[in-house]
Design a protein around this motif. Structure first.
Motif, PDB file in Angstrom:
ATOM      1  N   PHE A   1       0.247  -1.181  -0.177  1.00  0.00           N
ATOM      2  CA  PHE A   1       0.152   0.021  -0.091  1.00  0.00           C
ATOM      3  C   PHE A   1       0.830   1.186  -0.085  1.00  0.00           C
ATOM      4  O   PHE A   1       2.324   1.511   1.007  1.00  0.00           O
ATOM      5  CB  PHE A   1      -0.989   0.513   1.117  1.00  0.00           C
ATOM      6  CG  PHE A   1      -1.735  -1.533   1.290  1.00  0.00           C
ATOM      7  CD1 PHE A   1      -2.846  -1.335   0.622  1.00  0.00           C
ATOM      8  CD2 PHE A   1      -1.620  -2.572   2.421  1.00  0.00           C
ATOM      9  CE1 PHE A   1      -3.338  -2.029   0.926  1.00  0.00           C
ATOM     10  CE2 PHE A   1      -2.563  -3.377   2.270  1.00  0.00           C
ATOM     11  CZ  PHE A   1      -3.567  -3.533   1.911  1.00  0.00           C
ATOM     12  N   ASP A   2       0.163   1.825  -1.032  1.00  0.00           N
ATOM     13  CA  ASP A   2       0.784   3.341  -0.524  1.00  0.00           C
ATOM     14  C   ASP A   2       0.590   4.221   1.220  1.00  0.00           C
ATOM     15  O   ASP A   2       0.349   5.404   1.010  1.00  0.00           O
ATOM     16  CB  ASP A   2       0.506   4.458  -1.391  1.00  0.00           C
ATOM     17  CG  ASP A   2       1.318   3.915  -3.280  1.00  0.00           C
ATOM     18  OD1 ASP A   2       2.117   3.204  -2.886  1.00  0.00           O
ATOM     19  OD2 ASP A   2       0.102   4.675  -3.630  1.00  0.00           O
TER      20      ASP A   2
ATOM     21  N   GLU B   1       7.443   4.222   0.426  1.00  0.00           N
ATOM     22  CA  GLU B   1       8.785   3.078  -0.941  1.00  0.00           C
ATOM     23  C   GLU B   1       9.321   4.437  -2.289  1.00  0.00           C
ATOM     24  O   GLU B   1      10.728   4.378  -2.383  1.00  0.00           O
ATOM     25  CB  GLU B   1       7.452   3.086  -2.234  1.00  0.00           C
ATOM     26  CG  GLU B   1       6.558   1.699  -1.348  1.00  0.00           C
ATOM     27  CD  GLU B   1       7.857   0.056  -1.318  1.00  0.00           C
ATOM     28  OE1 GLU B   1       9.140   0.750  -1.626  1.00  0.00           O
ATOM     29  OE2 GLU B   1       7.509  -0.327   0.040  1.00  0.00           O
ATOM     30  N   SER B   2       9.459   5.685  -1.259  1.00  0.00           N
ATOM     31  CA  SER B   2       9.951   6.711  -2.005  1.00  0.00           C
ATOM     32  C   SER B   2      10.812   6.961  -1.562  1.00  0.00           C
ATOM     33  O   SER B   2      11.919   7.697  -2.347  1.00  0.00           O
ATOM     34  CB  SER B   2       8.778   7.770  -2.441  1.00  0.00           C
ATOM     35  OG  SER B   2       8.632   8.852  -1.176  1.00  0.00           O
ATOM     36  N   LEU B   3      11.099   6.501  -0.448  1.00  0.00           N
ATOM     37  CA  LEU B   3      13.276   6.762   0.152  1.00  0.00           C
ATOM     38  C   LEU B   3      14.084   5.982  -0.112  1.00  0.00           C
ATOM     39  O   LEU B   3      13.503   5.058   0.066  1.00  0.00           O
ATOM     40  CB  LEU B   3      12.021   6.715   2.037  1.00  0.00           C
ATOM     41  CG  LEU B   3      10.832   7.291   2.510  1.00  0.00           C
ATOM     42  CD1 LEU B   3      11.159   6.134   4.745  1.00  0.00           C
ATOM     43  CD2 LEU B   3      11.216   8.814   2.455  1.00  0.00           C
ATOM     44  N   SER B   4      15.096   6.678   0.284  1.00  0.00           N
ATOM     45  CA  SER B   4      16.546   6.125   0.052  1.00  0.00           C
ATOM     46  C   SER B   4      16.416   4.606   1.675  1.00  0.00           C
ATOM     47  O   SER B   4      15.781   4.486   2.425  1.00  0.00           O
ATOM     48  CB  SER B   4      17.909   6.903   0.279  1.00  0.00           C
ATOM     49  OG  SER B   4      18.077   7.544   1.480  1.00  0.00           O
ATOM     50  N   GLY B   5      17.569   3.994   0.653  1.00  0.00           N
ATOM     51  CA  GLY B   5      17.486   2.990   2.055  1.00  0.00           C
ATOM     52  C   GLY B   5      17.958   3.601   2.938  1.00  0.00           C
ATOM     53  O   GLY B   5      17.586   2.505   4.752  1.00  0.00           O
ATOM     54  N   GLY B   6      18.432   3.954   3.287  1.00  0.00           N
ATOM     55  CA  GLY B   6      18.733   4.606   4.474  1.00  0.00           C
ATOM     56  C   GLY B   6      17.915   4.746   5.455  1.00  0.00           C
ATOM     57  O   GLY B   6      17.462   5.293   6.576  1.00  0.00           O
TER      58      GLY B   6
ATOM     59  N   ARG C   1       4.466   8.822   8.525  1.00  0.00           N
ATOM     60  CA  ARG C   1       3.384   8.657   9.389  1.00  0.00           C
ATOM     61  C   ARG C   1       2.456   7.646   9.703  1.00  0.00           C
ATOM     62  O   ARG C   1       2.187   6.550  10.376  1.00  0.00           O
ATOM     63  CB  ARG C   1       2.267  10.321   9.885  1.00  0.00           C
ATOM     64  CG  ARG C   1       1.841  10.490  10.720  1.00  0.00           C
ATOM     65  CD  ARG C   1       1.236  11.699  10.844  1.00  0.00           C
ATOM     66  NE  ARG C   1       2.641  12.565  11.254  1.00  0.00           N
ATOM     67  CZ  ARG C   1       3.362  13.291  11.074  1.00  0.00           C
ATOM     68  NH1 ARG C   1       3.034  13.519   9.830  1.00  0.00           N
ATOM     69  NH2 ARG C   1       3.395  14.363  11.810  1.00  0.00           N
ATOM     70  N   GLU C   2       1.668   7.045   8.785  1.00  0.00           N
ATOM     71  CA  GLU C   2       1.125   6.282   7.975  1.00  0.00           C
ATOM     72  C   GLU C   2       1.072   4.931   8.605  1.00  0.00           C
ATOM     73  O   GLU C   2       0.620   4.107   9.321  1.00  0.00           O
ATOM     74  CB  GLU C   2      -0.281   6.490   7.050  1.00  0.00           C
ATOM     75  CG  GLU C   2      -0.980   7.517   6.727  1.00  0.00           C
ATOM     76  CD  GLU C   2      -1.528   7.394   5.475  1.00  0.00           C
ATOM     77  OE1 GLU C   2      -3.024   8.385   4.685  1.00  0.00           O
ATOM     78  OE2 GLU C   2      -0.950   7.341   4.153  1.00  0.00           O
TER      79      GLU C   2
END
Length: 235
Positions: free
Chosen positions: A82-83, A117-122, A87-88
């Motif tokens: 899910f997107d 899902e838009s975040l970097s690995g760190g 926070r969610e």
């Protein structure tokens, strides 16, 4: 305390060891030696043979909701169906108060409205650590948490692990970054071909590295820091 008795699954054959409360265990070995498989067994993902006792009770007998509170697993990678925003995600997967405090503690307030899902690995690791902070499980299972992290996140990760241990949590960490494990762990489990080669402290680790990885190594400890490199072949 966590007690593993004759655990077998797939490549793993008859593993037995104990993890005390407030102890950090590092699991090391070659690729394919069973490290991640071990964590997934302890996390309840596989139906293993043998026993895993948490607080004296077989792990598989705990209701799922209670087991998630007691044992939580941070995988090498995670993809959500899910997107969810950050926070969610924290609200949906923990169901506890304190999300805003966790966002602040891990300095990820600015990420709170971004899709996970838009975040970097760190950035993902920091979010998942904040999730573990909220859940406060008795046993934390971390699978390659230091992979591809920059130094600032590595420092936060090490601090999180030691803080969890100081609060009486048991932590098991899988990593190829042996110097990192050396800096945060109390004892080490070396897996070779799915079987335990050793289970002990830093001295046992240093003595067993060449045999564990089947290659000559130069191993030095300077001011408490571990340095490893392949040994030069004799001419």
């Amino acid at each position: 305390m966590v007690e593993v008795r004759e655990l077998s699954y797939g490549i793993l054959k008859g593993l037995s060891f104990k993890v005390r409360e407030g102890e950090v265990i590092g699991v090391i070995g070659k690729n394919g030696s069973g490290k991640s498989t071990l964590l997934k067994c302890l996390g309840g993902y596989y139906r293993y043979e043998g026993e895993v006792l948490l607080r004296g009770r077989e792990l598989s007998t705990y209701p799922l909701r209670e087991r998630v509170r007691l044992v939580n697993y941070l995988p090498q990678s995670i993809h959500l169906p899910f997107d969810y925003t950050v926070r969610e995600l924290l609200y949906a997967t923990t169901g506890v108060s304190g999300v805003e405090e966790a966002l602040k503690k891990f300095k990820i307030e600015e990420l709170s409205e971004r899709l996970f899902e838009s975040l970097s690995g760190g950035e993902k690791v920091k979010v998942l650590l904040s999730r573990l902070y909220l859940l406060k499980p008795s046993l934390l299972l971390l699978d390659e948490p230091s992979a591809f992290l920059d130094l600032s996140v590595m420092v936060e990760l090490a601090s999180f692990v030691r803080e969890a241990a100081e609060r009486g949590r048991s932590v098991i960490v899988v990593s190829h970054d042996i110097p990192f494990l050396y800096s945060i762990c109390d004892r080490f489990l070396g897996l070779k071909g799915g079987e335990p080669l050793f289970f002990g402290g830093k001295e046992e680790l240093l003595e067993s590295l060449e045999l564990l990885f089947d290659c000559p190594l130069e191993v030095k400890v300077i001011n408490g820091e571990l340095f490893i490199k392949p040994a030069k072949e004799a001419k």
